[in-house]
Design a protein around this motif. Sequence first.
Motif, PDB file in Angstrom:
ATOM      1  N   HIS A   1       0.859  -1.171   0.000  1.00  0.00           N
ATOM      2  CA  HIS A   1       0.000   0.000   0.000  1.00  0.00           C
ATOM      3  C   HIS A   1       0.902   1.229   0.000  1.00  0.00           C
ATOM      4  CE1 HIS A   1      -3.645  -2.252   1.906  1.00  0.00           C
ATOM      5  NE2 HIS A   1      -3.370  -2.651   0.679  1.00  0.00           N
ATOM      6  N   SER A   2       0.447   2.285  -0.701  1.00  0.00           N
ATOM      7  CA  SER A   2       1.337   3.421  -0.918  1.00  0.00           C
ATOM      8  C   SER A   2       0.537   4.695  -1.138  1.00  0.00           C
ATOM      9  CB  SER A   2       2.213   3.180  -2.165  1.00  0.00           C
ATOM     10  OG  SER A   2       2.826   1.913  -2.138  1.00  0.00           O
ATOM     11  N   VAL A   3       1.225   5.816  -1.069  1.00  0.00           N
ATOM     12  CA  VAL A   3       0.674   7.097  -1.477  1.00  0.00           C
ATOM     13  C   VAL A   3       1.619   7.654  -2.539  1.00  0.00           C
ATOM     14  CG1 VAL A   3       1.868   8.420   0.330  1.00  0.00           C
ATOM     15  CG2 VAL A   3      -0.260   9.302  -0.668  1.00  0.00           C
ATOM     16  N   ALA A   4       1.057   8.307  -3.549  1.00  0.00           N
ATOM     17  CA  ALA A   4       1.904   8.768  -4.646  1.00  0.00           C
ATOM     18  C   ALA A   4       1.507  10.159  -5.100  1.00  0.00           C
ATOM     19  CB  ALA A   4       1.824   7.796  -5.829  1.00  0.00           C
TER      20      ALA A   4
ATOM     21  N   PHE B   1       5.521   6.622  -2.375  1.00  0.00           N
ATOM     22  CA  PHE B   1       6.055   6.287  -1.058  1.00  0.00           C
ATOM     23  C   PHE B   1       5.394   4.993  -0.610  1.00  0.00           C
ATOM     24  CE2 PHE B   1       5.500   6.592   3.642  1.00  0.00           C
ATOM     25  CZ  PHE B   1       6.829   6.392   3.989  1.00  0.00           C
ATOM     26  N   LEU B   2       6.193   3.932  -0.482  1.00  0.00           N
ATOM     27  CA  LEU B   2       5.681   2.612  -0.119  1.00  0.00           C
ATOM     28  C   LEU B   2       5.624   2.492   1.395  1.00  0.00           C
ATOM     29  CD1 LEU B   2       6.774   2.363  -3.080  1.00  0.00           C
ATOM     30  CD2 LEU B   2       7.326  -0.021  -2.542  1.00  0.00           C
ATOM     31  N   PHE B   3       4.450   2.227   1.928  1.00  0.00           N
ATOM     32  CA  PHE B   3       4.307   2.088   3.376  1.00  0.00           C
ATOM     33  C   PHE B   3       5.056   0.838   3.856  1.00  0.00           C
ATOM     34  CE2 PHE B   3      -0.127   4.076   2.631  1.00  0.00           C
ATOM     35  CZ  PHE B   3       0.416   5.352   2.655  1.00  0.00           C
ATOM     36  N   ASP B   4       5.703   0.991   4.998  1.00  0.00           N
ATOM     37  CA  ASP B   4       6.333  -0.149   5.679  1.00  0.00           C
ATOM     38  C   ASP B   4       7.356  -0.851   4.794  1.00  0.00           C
ATOM     39  OD1 ASP B   4       4.483   0.297   7.848  1.00  0.00           O
ATOM     40  OD2 ASP B   4       2.967  -0.703   6.633  1.00  0.00           O
ATOM     41  N   PHE B   5       8.104  -0.061   4.031  1.00  0.00           N
ATOM     42  CA  PHE B   5       9.146  -0.615   3.169  1.00  0.00           C
ATOM     43  C   PHE B   5      10.423   0.183   3.343  1.00  0.00           C
ATOM     44  CE2 PHE B   5      11.624  -0.199  -0.749  1.00  0.00           C
ATOM     45  CZ  PHE B   5      11.930  -1.520  -1.005  1.00  0.00           C
ATOM     46  N   SER B   6      11.538  -0.543   3.350  1.00  0.00           N
ATOM     47  CA  SER B   6      12.841   0.107   3.279  1.00  0.00           C
ATOM     48  C   SER B   6      13.714  -0.742   2.378  1.00  0.00           C
ATOM     49  CB  SER B   6      13.470   0.241   4.674  1.00  0.00           C
ATOM     50  OG  SER B   6      13.687  -1.040   5.243  1.00  0.00           O
TER      51      SER B   6
END
Length: 330
Positions: A246-249, A267-272
């Motif tokens: 899940h993401s916001v762009a 911006f990818l949630f909970d990703f690094s």
Amino acid sequence: MPLPDIETDFVLLDGDAELPAQLRGAIVVIGNFDGLHAGHRVILQHALDLAAGTVPVLALTFEPHPRSVFKPSEPVFRLSPMREKASLLQACGLKGVVNWSFTKEFANLSAQTFVDDVLIKYLSASHVVVGYDFHFGKGREGSPAFLFAAGQDAGFGVTVVPQVTLPDGLAVSSSAIRTHLENADVRSANNELGYRWFVQSKVIHGEKRGRDLGYPTANMVLPSSCKLALGIYAVSVRRQDGTLYHSVASYGRRPQFDNGAPLLEAFLFDFSGDLYGEMLMVTFHEFLRGEAKFDGVDALVAQMDKDSAQARAILKDATPLSALDARLSF
């Protein structure tokens, strides 16, 4: 890009490549299929029903869009460029797609030459399925009636699928869907597509401002013909290994900083991790707001926090629009 739970023997080739033996004699669906909307998929389903799993179903499509050839100064906003179109056709159960180069020379071929050289000699089509408004050949002389007669002479069957309408009586249209996306009406566009609209693009290096703001983004360039409304979206992002985030762009010009060329920044949630050079599939769920310039970076970050919270809430409650949508976006 492989999609989950889809066979990997799908074939994508240009019309000047040799057709694999297993696809000769296929049932062939013909059309531009931009967006592969609900109306297009009715055509595909007719072909799949005819095949009944006994013969392959193959799509014959054309790139670039004819309008872009005859009016190069007005390129068509493609809902599904070739890569995305192939992913959709694969997800619908077809065995392959032949992308025939559309040129002015090709447009000047007679309808009979198209039948002889493409449908018979190249494809050895056993049956052809087209929409009610399909025309081909110089001066659009190849009507459905012409195709019926040609099929009778050559020994292949022909099915012409009537126009498809929505429950409110409106016709399904790629042009209308483009207009929805240009006007930030993602919900209407997705409803008419029957799945959530998506793009595929490779991650490039950016200015890395997002990292400094606590929002590191995957930056992607969309085709110059893309007319998607600039703004902030709730999206999901699928990586090449099938992992979904899940993401916001933001798709926009970054008025807070440089007001440059449009760029898709997710911006990818909970990703690094490192995504540079990776091809991502970005699916658009909802439009959140338009681009804006804020009174300083702190105000911008505060709004980004709100955007992220809103996107998380939307995506948490999202449900598939169709079986195809479930396969593509969930």
